[in-house]
Design a protein around this motif. Structure first.
Motif, PDB file in Angstrom:
ATOM      1  N   GLU A 205       0.836  -1.195   0.000  1.00  0.00           N
ATOM      2  CA  GLU A 205       0.000   0.000   0.000  1.00  0.00           C
ATOM      3  C   GLU A 205       0.871   1.245   0.000  1.00  0.00           C
ATOM      4  OE1 GLU A 205      -2.307  -0.579   3.500  1.00  0.00           O
ATOM      5  OE2 GLU A 205      -0.696  -0.002   4.860  1.00  0.00           O
TER       6      GLU A 205
ATOM      7  N   LYS B 207      -9.484   8.220   1.574  1.00  0.00           N
ATOM      8  CA  LYS B 207      -8.808   7.189   2.361  1.00  0.00           C
ATOM      9  C   LYS B 207      -7.336   7.551   2.438  1.00  0.00           C
ATOM     10  CE  LYS B 207     -11.856   3.282   1.308  1.00  0.00           C
ATOM     11  NZ  LYS B 207     -11.922   1.898   0.766  1.00  0.00           N
TER      12      LYS B 207
ATOM     13  N   VAL C  85      -3.849   3.545  -0.338  1.00  0.00           N
ATOM     14  CA  VAL C  85      -4.428   2.765  -1.418  1.00  0.00           C
ATOM     15  C   VAL C  85      -3.663   1.446  -1.538  1.00  0.00           C
ATOM     16  CG1 VAL C  85      -2.958   3.870  -3.182  1.00  0.00           C
ATOM     17  CG2 VAL C  85      -5.067   2.725  -3.878  1.00  0.00           C
TER      18      VAL C  85
ATOM     19  N   LYS D 194      -8.513   3.008 -10.072  1.00  0.00           N
ATOM     20  CA  LYS D 194      -8.143   1.598 -10.024  1.00  0.00           C
ATOM     21  C   LYS D 194      -7.381   1.230 -11.300  1.00  0.00           C
ATOM     22  CE  LYS D 194     -10.142  -3.033  -9.554  1.00  0.00           C
ATOM     23  NZ  LYS D 194     -11.401  -3.808  -9.436  1.00  0.00           N
TER      24      LYS D 194
ATOM     25  N   THR E 270      -2.488   0.546  -8.827  1.00  0.00           N
ATOM     26  CA  THR E 270      -3.404   0.712  -7.699  1.00  0.00           C
ATOM     27  C   THR E 270      -4.533  -0.304  -7.813  1.00  0.00           C
ATOM     28  OG1 THR E 270      -4.599   2.405  -8.953  1.00  0.00           O
ATOM     29  CG2 THR E 270      -2.903   3.151  -7.420  1.00  0.00           C
ATOM     30  N   LYS E 271      -5.031  -0.709  -6.653  1.00  0.00           N
ATOM     31  CA  LYS E 271      -6.018  -1.790  -6.616  1.00  0.00           C
ATOM     32  C   LYS E 271      -7.445  -1.290  -6.422  1.00  0.00           C
ATOM     33  CE  LYS E 271      -6.014  -6.473  -4.683  1.00  0.00           C
ATOM     34  NZ  LYS E 271      -5.419  -7.350  -3.630  1.00  0.00           N
ATOM     35  N   GLN E 272      -7.609   0.035  -6.191  1.00  0.00           N
ATOM     36  CA  GLN E 272      -8.950   0.551  -5.906  1.00  0.00           C
ATOM     37  C   GLN E 272      -9.053   2.032  -6.294  1.00  0.00           C
ATOM     38  OE1 GLN E 272      -7.254   0.491  -1.473  1.00  0.00           O
ATOM     39  NE2 GLN E 272      -9.464   0.528  -1.520  1.00  0.00           N
ATOM     40  N   ASN E 273     -10.285   2.517  -6.362  1.00  0.00           N
ATOM     41  CA  ASN E 273     -10.557   3.941  -6.597  1.00  0.00           C
ATOM     42  C   ASN E 273     -10.600   4.678  -5.265  1.00  0.00           C
ATOM     43  OD1 ASN E 273     -10.947   3.784  -9.462  1.00  0.00           O
ATOM     44  ND2 ASN E 273     -12.952   2.859  -9.077  1.00  0.00           N
TER      45      ASN E 273
END
Length: 392
Positions: free
Chosen positions: A290, A298, A301, A336, A359-362
């Protein structure tokens, strides 16, 4: 007793040194030679590797590959007058006869029959000239840019574009493509093949003349060649110590030195296995799970990568290092699948391969509405606290 042990150990060390060949000590008979990693195309050793030279019947590996990739090998090919009058070495086909294409390929590769090559060329393209045009185009696609073939069998020839020739490096490249074809391997590994003409009246038996298949560990394919101009030639493929290598030797002696080429091939393989090895490197992913997000909804990420297990063919003395190229943070918004860095694999300080980090997410950015909502929430909370105090 100590003296005896010392002498014994010294003899062992010396024996190891004798069998470790350096590039300067190869002393090849061949005027040109190459050994190459078939997977990556990396040249492990080369001698006059780009010098254009006649290459005799090693030509037939490209003729065979073209037929396998473009023709139905179960169909029949008819013999022309031109094919029937080809010089030795020949099967002895007769004008008007028909043969299964598959059988002719065995004659081509096991016995190196010149007439089989012409029958196949005329079957595939209508004429030798048209066939060679297509074959040269195929050579170009395979990266054999210094190759120009005039005949399908490797007999010396010249046309308006030049003489029949190639290079040691080009032959190794062509063989690397050939061994990816399962039918090619089946044909070139066969010890013997028996067949008849279409009428069934004439019967033939072909024997494999590639001596390395039975005398060298890991030999998987190959083709010999000889003409008075080319000398003794060979192109082949060997699997040893987790390495698949293709090699070629050109002009490796003239009669009566028919065995020079085998000695040259053994020296090339020994040199490659003495000095190179396959290493599997797996990058440490513990530090790339991360990353901090600036101005994001957040704080961090999650990250992802591709396969971090990488195989390298390197010299045994080479140093391999893995480094992560990542920023200390990424600005929001984050999408993402956004590339933010990479994992680099370095050999002796030079980058050889890079695996992207995504990156694994928005994650949305903290915008005006975010702060407005926070103010409202704080105001509401303050008001509620005041009311509670009044009630008490």
């Amino acid at each position: 007793m100590k003296t005896i042990v010392f002498v014994f150990l010294y003899m062992i060390i010396c024996s190891v040194q004798i069998y470790s060949i350096s590039a300067d000590e190869l002393n090849l008979n061949a005027k040109a030679a190459v050994i190459m990693d078939a997977e990556s195309g990396k040249i492990l050793y080369g001698k006059s590797k780009d010098q254009k030279m006649p290459n005799a019947s090693t030509t037939k590996i490209l003729t065979c590959l073209y037929i396998l990739e473009h023709c139905d090998i179960e169909k029949k090919a008819k013999v022309s007058k031109n094919a029937a009058i080809q010089p030795k070495v020949r099967l002895g086909v007769r004008e008007g006869e028909s043969y299964k294409v598959k059988d002719l390929l065995y004659g081509l590769m096991l016995e190196s029959y010149n007439d089989c090559a012409v029958v196949l060329a005329e079957y595939a393209a209508g004429s030798v000239e048209k066939f060679e045009k297509r074959v040269n185009q195929l050579a170009g696609k395979l990266g054999a840019s210094n190759t120009h073939f005039v005949t399908p069998n490797g007999l010396d020839g010249t046309d308006k574009n030049g003489r029949h020739e190639t290079t040691a490096q080009d032959l190794a490249k062509i063989m690397a493509s050939c061994i990816k074809n399962q039918h090619f391997l089946e044909i070139t590994q066969a010890k013997q093949h028996t067949f008849t003409d279409d009428s069934g009246k004439r019967r033939f038996t072909c024997n494999n003349h590639n001596a390395l298949l039975s005398t060298m560990q890991g030999a998987i394919s190959g083709k010999t060649g000889y003409t008075s101009k080319a000398g003794y030639c060979y192109v082949g493929a060997v699997k040893q110590k987790n390495m698949t290598m293709t090699l070629s030797v050109l002009a490796s002696g003239w009669p009566p030195h028919k065995t020079y080429k085998w000695n040259d091939v053994r020296k090339l393989v020994q040199y490659a296995t003495d000095h190179y090895e396959k290493r599997e490197i797996v990058a440490d992913t513990s530090k790339i799970k991360e990353i901090y997000v600036k101005d994001g909804l957040k704080q961090k990420v999650l990250l992802k990568t591709g396969n971090l297990k990488v195989s390298f063919l390197v010299k045994k003395t080479d140093q391999i290092k893995v480094e992560s190229i990542l920023p200390s943070y990424v600005d929001a918004p984050v999408k993402k699948g956004q590339k933010i860095g990479e994992i680099r694999y370095l050999v002796n300080g030079k980058s050889q391969k890079a695996i992207p980090v995504y990156t694994k997410q928005n994650i949305k950015r903290k915008d005006y509405w975010y702060y407005f909502e926070k103010i409202i929430q704080r105001f509401t909370l303050t008001r509620e606290c005041a009311m509670i105090k009044q009630i008490r």
